[in-house]
Design an enzyme around this catalytic site. Structure first.
Site, PDB file in Angstrom:
ATOM      1  N   SER A  91      45.774 -39.160  22.615  1.00  0.00           N
ATOM      2  CA  SER A  91      45.578 -40.073  23.532  1.00  0.00           C
ATOM      3  C   SER A  91      44.702 -39.535  24.838  1.00  0.00           C
ATOM      4  CB  SER A  91      46.948 -40.525  24.389  1.00  0.00           C
ATOM      5  OG  SER A  91      46.767 -41.091  25.690  1.00  0.00           O
ATOM      6  N   GLY A  92      43.694 -39.984  25.079  1.00  0.00           N
ATOM      7  CA  GLY A  92      42.726 -39.430  26.062  1.00  0.00           C
ATOM      8  C   GLY A  92      43.458 -39.270  27.465  1.00  0.00           C
ATOM      9  N   SER A  93      44.101 -40.423  27.895  1.00  0.00           N
ATOM     10  CA  SER A  93      44.698 -40.061  29.251  1.00  0.00           C
ATOM     11  C   SER A  93      45.405 -38.942  29.326  1.00  0.00           C
ATOM     12  CB  SER A  93      45.348 -41.272  29.924  1.00  0.00           C
ATOM     13  OG  SER A  93      46.513 -41.821  28.900  1.00  0.00           O
TER      14      SER A  93
END
Length: 237
Positions: A91-93
């Protein structure tokens, strides 16, 4: 005072998206890779995810991450991602939140103006570049795992909506991608509820009609979370 369990967390966010990071209080999580550790936690310690993300300690928008020792010698740290319905491989965030917490709490040393590090996720190694100033992380960029498409311009049948043309792509998890105009839907805040209903219906239909798995790790399947979870969410909307 005697406590049966104490878990320490740091609250972070990425452009407003909240990402809680567990920094202490977790027992040993076995596994020869962070992916294996994630599988063990999902099967044996899912109560942690529920404790962190459900009320009264959590909210529907919240994600949570568990810091773990890396298994790959090239990595500086590892982390397991927990979301409301699943354990996504990447997940980027959450990568941004974990990087910020690792550096701003001193778990990993911060070098100004730029700190570079490698994180081991269940999806693989993520190379991170953090811009830092006066002890704070001001910007995080990263090189994700290689992305690819498994389905392009594929027709599926979506209950209540009819036929839809979708792509399914991997970028750390499997995403269903569709043009909103084929449904006559404008992507505006006023249409938020309709967008959510359509998105969940698309994911449920794609999960049933176009199941996918990662060619390098068939245990990573998709798209995103399971059909049953999506259907349950859709019925509640």
């Amino acid at each position: 005072m005697q406590l049966s369990r104490m878990i320490t967390t740091v609250e972070a966010h990425a452009a407003g998206e909240p990402g809680r990071v567990i920094t202490g209080g977790m027992a040993h999580i076995p596994g020869a890779s962070v992916f294996a550790k994630m599988q063990w936690m999902q099967a044996n310690a899912d109560d942690i995810r529920l404790l962190m993300l459900r009320e009264p300690r959590g909210t529907p928008a919240l994600c949570c991450n568990v810091l773990v020792p890396p298994c790959d010698p090239r990595a500086d740290a590892g982390f397991i991602i927990m979301e409301q319905t699943e354990y996504p491989p990447m997940s980027g965030s959450n990568t941004i939140c974990v990087t910020t917490v690792l550096l701003e709490t001193g778990i990993l040393p911060m070098t100004e103006p730029v700190t570079e590090l490698t994180l081991e996720t269940p999806a693989g190694l993520i190379h991170v570049r953090a811009e830092c100033h006066n002890g704070k992380v001001t910007k995080v960029t990263f090189r994700n795992v290689p992305a690819f498409a498994l389905h392009l311009d594929t027709v599926i049948d979506v209950p209540r909506y009819g036929r839809a043309i979708v792509d399914i792509a991997w970028g750390g998890m499997f995403f269903v991608i569709a043009h909103a105009e084929q449904f006559g839907l404008d992507l505006t805040a006023q249409n938020g509820a309709a967008i959510v209903r359509l998105s969940e219906a698309l994911r449920a239909a794609a999960a049933e009609q176009l199941p996918v798995w990662h060619p390098d790790n068939p245990e990573i399947t998709g798209p995103t979370f399971s059909h049953n979870d999506i259907a349950a969410l859709d019925n509640d909307l």
